[in-house]
Design an enzyme around this catalytic site. Structure first.
Site, PDB file in Angstrom:
ATOM      1  N   TYR A  51      23.767 -20.648   4.962  1.00 30.38           N
ATOM      2  CA  TYR A  51      22.427 -21.354   4.901  1.00 30.38           C
ATOM      3  C   TYR A  51      23.057 -22.802   4.444  1.00 30.38           C
ATOM      4  O   TYR A  51      23.736 -22.955   3.600  1.00 30.38           O
ATOM      5  CB  TYR A  51      21.572 -20.995   3.908  1.00 30.38           C
ATOM      6  CG  TYR A  51      20.132 -20.772   4.576  1.00 30.38           C
ATOM      7  CD1 TYR A  51      19.591 -21.770   5.085  1.00 30.38           C
ATOM      8  CD2 TYR A  51      19.959 -19.263   4.777  1.00 30.38           C
ATOM      9  CE1 TYR A  51      18.554 -21.329   5.801  1.00 30.38           C
ATOM     10  CE2 TYR A  51      18.650 -19.013   5.467  1.00 30.38           C
ATOM     11  CZ  TYR A  51      17.996 -20.166   5.751  1.00 30.38           C
ATOM     12  OH  TYR A  51      16.795 -19.806   6.684  1.00 30.38           O
ATOM     13  N   GLU A  53      20.891 -25.948   4.845  1.00 28.44           N
ATOM     14  CA  GLU A  53      19.881 -27.114   5.109  1.00 28.44           C
ATOM     15  C   GLU A  53      20.370 -28.486   4.684  1.00 28.44           C
ATOM     16  O   GLU A  53      20.944 -28.298   3.709  1.00 28.44           O
ATOM     17  CB  GLU A  53      18.749 -26.556   4.288  1.00 28.44           C
ATOM     18  CG  GLU A  53      17.838 -25.547   5.209  1.00 28.44           C
ATOM     19  CD  GLU A  53      16.822 -24.987   4.584  1.00 28.44           C
ATOM     20  OE1 GLU A  53      16.685 -25.065   3.242  1.00 28.44           O
ATOM     21  OE2 GLU A  53      15.792 -24.782   5.029  1.00 28.44           O
ATOM     22  N   ASP A 196      17.625 -36.840  29.373  1.00 27.11           N
ATOM     23  CA  ASP A 196      17.876 -35.426  28.900  1.00 27.11           C
ATOM     24  C   ASP A 196      18.877 -34.805  30.166  1.00 27.11           C
ATOM     25  O   ASP A 196      18.497 -34.700  31.109  1.00 27.11           O
ATOM     26  CB  ASP A 196      16.628 -34.878  29.377  1.00 27.11           C
ATOM     27  CG  ASP A 196      16.746 -33.226  29.148  1.00 27.11           C
ATOM     28  OD1 ASP A 196      17.727 -32.702  29.093  1.00 27.11           O
ATOM     29  OD2 ASP A 196      15.569 -32.651  28.820  1.00 27.11           O
ATOM     30  N   THR A 222      21.453 -29.907  26.209  1.00 27.28           N
ATOM     31  CA  THR A 222      22.001 -28.518  25.831  1.00 27.28           C
ATOM     32  C   THR A 222      23.264 -28.503  26.013  1.00 27.28           C
ATOM     33  O   THR A 222      24.172 -29.286  26.673  1.00 27.28           O
ATOM     34  CB  THR A 222      21.415 -27.426  26.966  1.00 27.28           C
ATOM     35  OG1 THR A 222      21.949 -27.658  28.171  1.00 27.28           O
ATOM     36  CG2 THR A 222      20.001 -27.439  26.948  1.00 27.28           C
ATOM     37  N   LYS A 225      24.810 -25.327  29.468  1.00 28.67           N
ATOM     38  CA  LYS A 225      24.978 -25.221  30.863  1.00 28.67           C
ATOM     39  C   LYS A 225      26.216 -25.611  31.501  1.00 28.67           C
ATOM     40  O   LYS A 225      27.472 -24.957  31.463  1.00 28.67           O
ATOM     41  CB  LYS A 225      23.695 -26.105  31.433  1.00 28.67           C
ATOM     42  CG  LYS A 225      22.293 -25.397  31.036  1.00 28.67           C
ATOM     43  CD  LYS A 225      21.048 -26.088  31.228  1.00 28.67           C
ATOM     44  CE  LYS A 225      20.002 -25.588  30.533  1.00 28.67           C
ATOM     45  NZ  LYS A 225      18.645 -26.405  30.819  1.00 28.67           N
ATOM     46  N   ARG A 231      25.053 -21.364  23.421  1.00 29.66           N
ATOM     47  CA  ARG A 231      23.557 -21.844  23.354  1.00 29.66           C
ATOM     48  C   ARG A 231      23.276 -22.946  22.261  1.00 29.66           C
ATOM     49  O   ARG A 231      23.514 -22.465  20.938  1.00 29.66           O
ATOM     50  CB  ARG A 231      22.428 -20.551  23.193  1.00 29.66           C
ATOM     51  CG  ARG A 231      22.616 -19.446  24.363  1.00 29.66           C
ATOM     52  CD  ARG A 231      21.441 -18.669  24.166  1.00 29.66           C
ATOM     53  NE  ARG A 231      20.516 -19.501  25.645  1.00 29.66           N
ATOM     54  CZ  ARG A 231      20.641 -19.503  26.684  1.00 29.66           C
ATOM     55  NH1 ARG A 231      21.663 -18.877  27.181  1.00 29.66           N
ATOM     56  NH2 ARG A 231      20.050 -20.053  27.431  1.00 29.66           N
TER      57      ARG A 231
END
Ligand code: PLP
Length: 443
Positions: A51, A53, A196, A222, A225, A231
């Site tokens: 974790y 954060e 984008d 992203t 691609k 991902r």
């Protein structure tokens, strides 16, 4: 998969079947690609246990010594690769990255302007079914009847509507976007300009598609691609963006965390770092160049074989076909081609006379098959197979006197596809081609 075999043979068996499907068919959905073993290792590593954060040096939990080093390293790689002063690698995927930009720059009901979905834009660019079109006032711009982006119409619309944010980005438009024109238009109403480049990042890094960096304020992309990573997504702020709004980087940083997300996926972030390292190599430049050469060769052959291409062809990795002349839906075409081992997606076309769920087009691209090292001669084969399948399917449908209403039913489409003789022989050919160009590690 020695451990999966012991612990969960059911999941293992399904993964193996999917692996076989990927290896025996042509991955021609333009947003898909395959990652290297090195990326796979990073994504499957112990980093997923942590974790984290917050941001490097400003975390909420202990145990961040190496996690901070990893995130910092990946951020530095993004900044160097794209030549930007600020990058955030925490967005979980492309859609949340766009929402983070809107959260940073806009108030609810502010006006945004993106390319219409049916004209090649993305859902998150203000479509009504996406929160981007519900939390914000959305006005979309379109392609001209010729299938090219109409910058004059865009300028007129921008001057009339005065959006606070303009989104320049594509998911199904095959030509080059003129970043400079976008920038001049945005300047006239002092709008923020977001590029984008979800589909285009790998092509930009490979030097085969113009970079938006000197023309826009913010960039989202992203990483899975054309960039050929895991991902995930990245948000970048440009020097131009910081000049327009010196707090832009801080606004983005706050919007991602704590605005929208909790703990970042450090394993994916490490995988993005690996993909960026791979993208520095000369072989990646060659790869991106070949993606475009393949798409152009495929477009040329498709046209020769009687297909009507939106925008007349492609300058990138993707092609949009208008099937109207064959009098079949994109659904029937995509399902028939899948039965033949050619996997692509149905897609709306500009000014489509059919509804979005039963559109008149199919969209296809070359990033996946180029990762298998296929080249121009293989594109010629694929185009011919597509022609044979689509012509036969169209003929069968005509003979069976099937209406559009009936074609909407899956059973009807299956009946048509069952009658095809071409599919049965082409699937064998596709398998042979796939064996000749296996999915193997490229680094
Ligand atoms: C794919 C895509 C996205 C969304 O990415 P996800 O990771 O699927 O959420 C956003 N914008 C554009 C232009 C895309 O093509």
């Amino acid at each position: 998969m020695i451990y999966l075999k012991k612990v969960d043979p059911q999941i293992k068996a399904l993964i193996q079947k999917e692996k076989k499907r990927q290896s025996e068919t042509l991955m021609m959905i333009p947003s898909e690609n395959m990652v290297s073993k090195a990326v796979e290792e990073a994504v499957g590593s112990c980093l997923g246990n942590k974790y984290a954060e917050g941001y490097p040096g400003k975390r909420y939990y202990q145990g961040q010594e190496y996690i901070d080093k990893i995130e910092t390293l990946v951020v530095e790689r993004v900044k160097k690769a794209f030549k930007v002063p600020y990058a955030n690698v925490q967005p979980l995927s492309g859609s949340p990255a766009n929402l983070a930009v809107y959260t940073a720059l806009l108030k609810p009901n502010d006006k945004i302007m993106g390319l219409e979905l049916a004209h090649g834009g993305h859902l998150t660019h203000g479509d009504k079914v996406s929160v981007s079109g519900q939390f914000f006032k959305s006005v979309s711009y379109k392609l001209g009847k010729d299938g090219f982006l109409d910058y004059q119409a865009l300028e007129k619309l921008v001057l009339k509507e005065k959006p606070k944010l303009i989104i320049a980005g594509i998911t199904a438009y095959p030509k080059i976007l003129d970043w400079k024109k976008f920038s001049l238009i945005a300047k006239k109403v002092k709008a923020y300009l977001l590029a984008d480049i979800a589909h285009l990042a790998g092509l930009v890094l490979g030097g085969v598609y113009p970079s938006p960096v000197s023309f826009v304020d913010v960039i989202t992309t992203t990483t899975h691609k054309t960039l050929r990573g895991p991902r995930g997504a990245i948000i970048m702020v440009t020097r131009k963006g910081l000049k327009k709004d010196p707090d832009l980087d801080k606004k983005i940083q706050k919007a991602v965390f704590p605005g929208l997300q909790g703990g970042p996926h450090i394993n994916s972030i490490a995988g993005i770092g690996v993909a960026l390292k791979e993208a520095e190599k000369n072989s990646f430049k060659k790869y991106s160049k070949q993606i475009v050469l393949n798409a152009k060769a495929l477009a040329k052959e498709l046209k020769k074989n009687g297909f009507n291409l939106i925008s007349g062809g492609t300058d990138s990795h993707l092609i949009l076909i208008d099937l109207s002349s064959f009098k079949i839906t994109g659904n029937l075409a995509a399902e028939a081609l899948e039965a033949g081992g050619i996997v692509l997606n149905r897609n709306s076309i500009p000014y489509d006379s059919r509804p979005p769920f039963y559109p008149s087009g199919i969209r296809l691209g070359t990033p996946g098959i180029t990762s298998r090292e296929m080249k121009e001669p293989q594109m010629k084969k694929i185009a011919l197979w597509m022609k044979i399948i689509i012509e036969e399917i169209s003929e069968i449908k005509k003979k069976m006197k099937i209406s559009f209403e009936s074609e909407k039913k899956k059973e009807t489409r299956e009946k048509i596809i069952k009658q095809s003789k071409a599919i049965k022989s082409i699937i064998v050919e596709v398998k042979k081609l796939c064996q000749k160009y296996p999915i193997k590690d490229f680094y």
